[in-house]
Design an enzyme around this catalytic site. Structure first.
Site, mmCIF file in Angstrom:
data_model
loop_
_atom_site.group_PDB
_atom_site.id
_atom_site.type_symbol
_atom_site.label_atom_id
_atom_site.label_comp_id
_atom_site.label_asym_id
_atom_site.label_seq_id
_atom_site.Cartn_x
_atom_site.Cartn_y
_atom_site.Cartn_z
ATOM 1 N N LYS A 129 0.780 -1.144 -0.004
ATOM 2 C CA LYS A 129 -0.114 0.094 0.011
ATOM 3 C C LYS A 129 0.934 1.101 -0.055
ATOM 4 C CE LYS A 129 0.762 1.827 3.467
ATOM 5 N NZ LYS A 129 1.910 2.142 4.053
ATOM 6 N N TYR A 179 -4.358 4.182 6.256
ATOM 7 C CA TYR A 179 -4.813 3.118 7.433
ATOM 8 C C TYR A 179 -6.130 3.775 7.891
ATOM 9 C CZ TYR A 179 -0.480 0.496 7.384
ATOM 10 O OH TYR A 179 0.554 -0.285 6.820
HETATM 11 P P1 NDP Z 1 12.392 1.142 2.611
HETATM 12 O O1 NDP Z 1 12.851 2.505 2.035
HETATM 13 O O2 NDP Z 1 12.891 0.638 3.902
HETATM 14 O O3 NDP Z 1 12.853 0.094 1.492
HETATM 15 C C1 NDP Z 1 12.720 0.296 0.177
HETATM 16 C C2 NDP Z 1 13.485 -0.448 -0.670
HETATM 17 O O4 NDP Z 1 13.227 -0.393 -2.079
HETATM 18 C C3 NDP Z 1 14.930 -0.202 -0.565
HETATM 19 O O5 NDP Z 1 15.643 -1.013 0.299
HETATM 20 C C4 NDP Z 1 15.585 -0.768 -1.966
HETATM 21 O O6 NDP Z 1 15.759 -1.976 -1.863
HETATM 22 C C5 NDP Z 1 14.403 -0.671 -2.928
HETATM 23 N N1 NDP Z 1 14.491 0.730 -3.964
HETATM 24 C C6 NDP Z 1 14.397 0.425 -5.190
HETATM 25 N N2 NDP Z 1 14.667 1.843 -5.514
HETATM 26 C C7 NDP Z 1 14.662 2.658 -4.581
HETATM 27 C C8 NDP Z 1 14.726 3.994 -4.639
HETATM 28 N N3 NDP Z 1 14.945 4.777 -5.580
HETATM 29 N N4 NDP Z 1 14.792 4.707 -3.274
HETATM 30 C C9 NDP Z 1 14.798 3.794 -2.207
HETATM 31 N N5 NDP Z 1 14.412 2.544 -2.140
HETATM 32 C C10 NDP Z 1 14.502 1.914 -3.555
HETATM 33 O O7 NDP Z 1 10.888 1.403 2.433
HETATM 34 P P2 NDP Z 1 9.870 0.321 3.255
HETATM 35 O O8 NDP Z 1 10.330 -0.911 3.053
HETATM 36 O O9 NDP Z 1 9.556 0.872 4.569
HETATM 37 O O10 NDP Z 1 8.397 0.594 2.586
HETATM 38 C C11 NDP Z 1 8.366 -0.048 0.887
HETATM 39 C C12 NDP Z 1 6.814 -0.320 0.513
HETATM 40 O O11 NDP Z 1 6.189 -0.872 1.820
HETATM 41 C C13 NDP Z 1 6.225 1.279 0.776
HETATM 42 O O12 NDP Z 1 5.121 1.163 -0.380
HETATM 43 C C14 NDP Z 1 5.669 1.189 2.023
HETATM 44 O O13 NDP Z 1 4.331 2.062 1.898
HETATM 45 C C15 NDP Z 1 5.143 -0.079 2.343
HETATM 46 N N6 NDP Z 1 5.137 -0.434 3.563
HETATM 47 C C16 NDP Z 1 4.043 -1.122 4.164
HETATM 48 C C17 NDP Z 1 3.940 -1.331 5.749
HETATM 49 C C18 NDP Z 1 2.781 -2.224 6.124
HETATM 50 O O14 NDP Z 1 2.741 -2.415 7.121
HETATM 51 N N7 NDP Z 1 1.995 -2.721 5.098
HETATM 52 C C19 NDP Z 1 4.801 -1.074 6.336
HETATM 53 C C20 NDP Z 1 6.289 -0.248 5.977
HETATM 54 C C21 NDP Z 1 6.230 0.055 4.596
HETATM 55 P P3 NDP Z 1 17.111 -2.636 -2.517
HETATM 56 O O15 NDP Z 1 18.230 -2.064 -1.595
HETATM 57 O O16 NDP Z 1 16.831 -3.916 -2.258
HETATM 58 O O17 NDP Z 1 16.896 -2.355 -3.890
#
Ligand code: NDP
Length: 366
Positions: free
Chosen positions: A130, A215
């Protein structure tokens, strides 16, 4: 698949029966469905991957990352072969990997649409985090791509698998608090580092509403069981704060429901609150924290007199319930309870909320 169904499919489209979602899986009873996690960040790596240990029908089968060393480390920890490690560039080759049934998109919001569509074109089912995308147009394109490829699309609305929220929903629907009159929810947490993607419009699509206020919006819909017919929103952001040069901090929105229920929601990036309150004409339902990872509390009655212990949810945890739900849907060829259409409904309301705040006017929803 029963014979009559197969006959119908063959009559309708010949080879269509061979591409039914789950047909290959049904041919291998007992096989856990393989997920590839796209984006090894806080959620994908920190939260989702460990949850496969709690699943019954799902397992980790691949990783997609821009950081090869991290991907190799994660793959080694989970005994994945090198052929199940992908980068964003060679992601489409996932089509050739029979171990991977489902792609779970855990990327910044603005990347959800592209990777969902690429995954569907590669013949994979999709679980997308989401908000499902950053616009209605993107959300519609994602749904169309999954339909065209005959693949399932589910959105990561984990609260639909969380025991406390399910109990609260059940009691509201059963009429335990009487006729519903008012819904309120505040979802806020303080944002930190101004350079992170959540605060960059091009990657996030918006501020607190896209991340956390969604949410409150979801809860307003699943607690009342109604769709809003109009919204009115008001934004308050300190634009001199380096965190909020590009996206909103606080946005308050009112939802009008057909039954007369008023919804009042707050989304924010500079305070701390996670709360849901539903008032009926006989009693109330309250949750706090309502939609977090753990520690949910639920009261039903007058004020906080009676705390309820919910019945167990569908999985060991909300995440296991979510992951296994999509696996079940693929195997049984059912629509997920939180389908792409459900995500699209939220996106339509979110666009209306932003429009209302911008134009300072009540926006009627179609
Ligand atoms: P993070 O910033 O922690 O991780 C995002 C990952 O995406 C990065 O580690 C990287 O992985 C990859 N990535 C690829 N391109 C980019 C870029 N340009 N900038 C940053 N990251 C990039 O985010 P979250 O994991 O917290 O969030 C990811 C998604 O999950 C979002 O849509 C958020 O809304 C959702 N979310 C949902 C939650 C829930 O409870 N349902 C809770 C937290 C987040 P790599 O290094 O492997 O390429």
């Amino acid at each position: 698949m029963d014979l009559s169904r197969r006959d119908v499919m063959m009559a309708a489209g010949g080879l269509a029966a061979l591409t039914l979602p789950g047909a290959d899986v049904r041919a291998q009873p007992g096989r856990k469905l393989g997920y590839a996690i796209v984006g090894l960040g806080g959620y994908g790596l920190g939260k989702i991957i460990p949850e496969f240990a709690n699943c019954t029908h799902s397992r980790l089968a691949g990783v997609v990352s821009g950081d090869r060393a991290k991907a190799e480390r994660v793959a080694a920890e989970h005994n994945l072969p090198a052929r199940s490690i992908y980068s964003y560039d060679n992601f489409d080759r996932i089509a050739d990997n029979p171990d991977i049934d489902i792609v779970y998109v855990c990327l910044p919001n603005a990347m959800h649409a592209a990777y969902t569509i690429r995954a569907a074109k590669a013949g994979k089912h999709v679980l997308c985090e989401k908000p499902m995308a950053i616009s209605v147009a993107e959300s519609e394109a994602m749904i169309a791509a999954c339909k065209a490829a005959n693949r399932k699309l589910m959105i990561g609305y984990r609260c639909h698998f969380e025991a406390t929220n399910l109990e609260a929903m059940r009691r509201a629907r059963a009429g335990e608090i009487g006729k519903l009159r008012y819904f309120r929810s505040e979802h806020a947490y303080p944002q930190g580092d101004p350079s992170q993607w959540r605060l960059k419009r091009a990657l996030s699509g918006g501020g607190s509403l896209m991340d956390y206020g969604i949410y409150a919006l979801q809860a307003a819909r699943y607690m009342t069981g109604e769709e809003p017919i109009a919204v009115y929103a008001h934004e308050s952001t300190d634009r001199s704060d380096p965190r909020f040069h590009e996206v909103e901090d606080q946005i308050e929105f009112q939802l009008e429901f057909p039954s007369g229920v008023i919804g009042s929601c707050l989304s924010g990036y500079s305070a701390n609150q996670n709360h849901v309150l539903l008032l009926g004409d006989k009693a109330r339902i309250e949750m706090e924290p309502a939609t977090g990872y753990a520690g949910h509390r639920l009261w039903v009655g007058n004020r906080r007199d009676t705390e309820i212990t919910p019945r167990p949810g569908p999985g060991k945890t909300q995440w296991a319930g979510q992951l296994d739900h999509l696996a079940h849907c693929v195997i049984e060829d059912r629509e997920p309870i939180v389908s792409g259409e459900e995500g699209l409904r939220d996106m339509r309301i979110i666009e209306a909320i932003y429009r209302s705040a911008r134009e300072r006017t009540r926006v009627v929803l179609a």
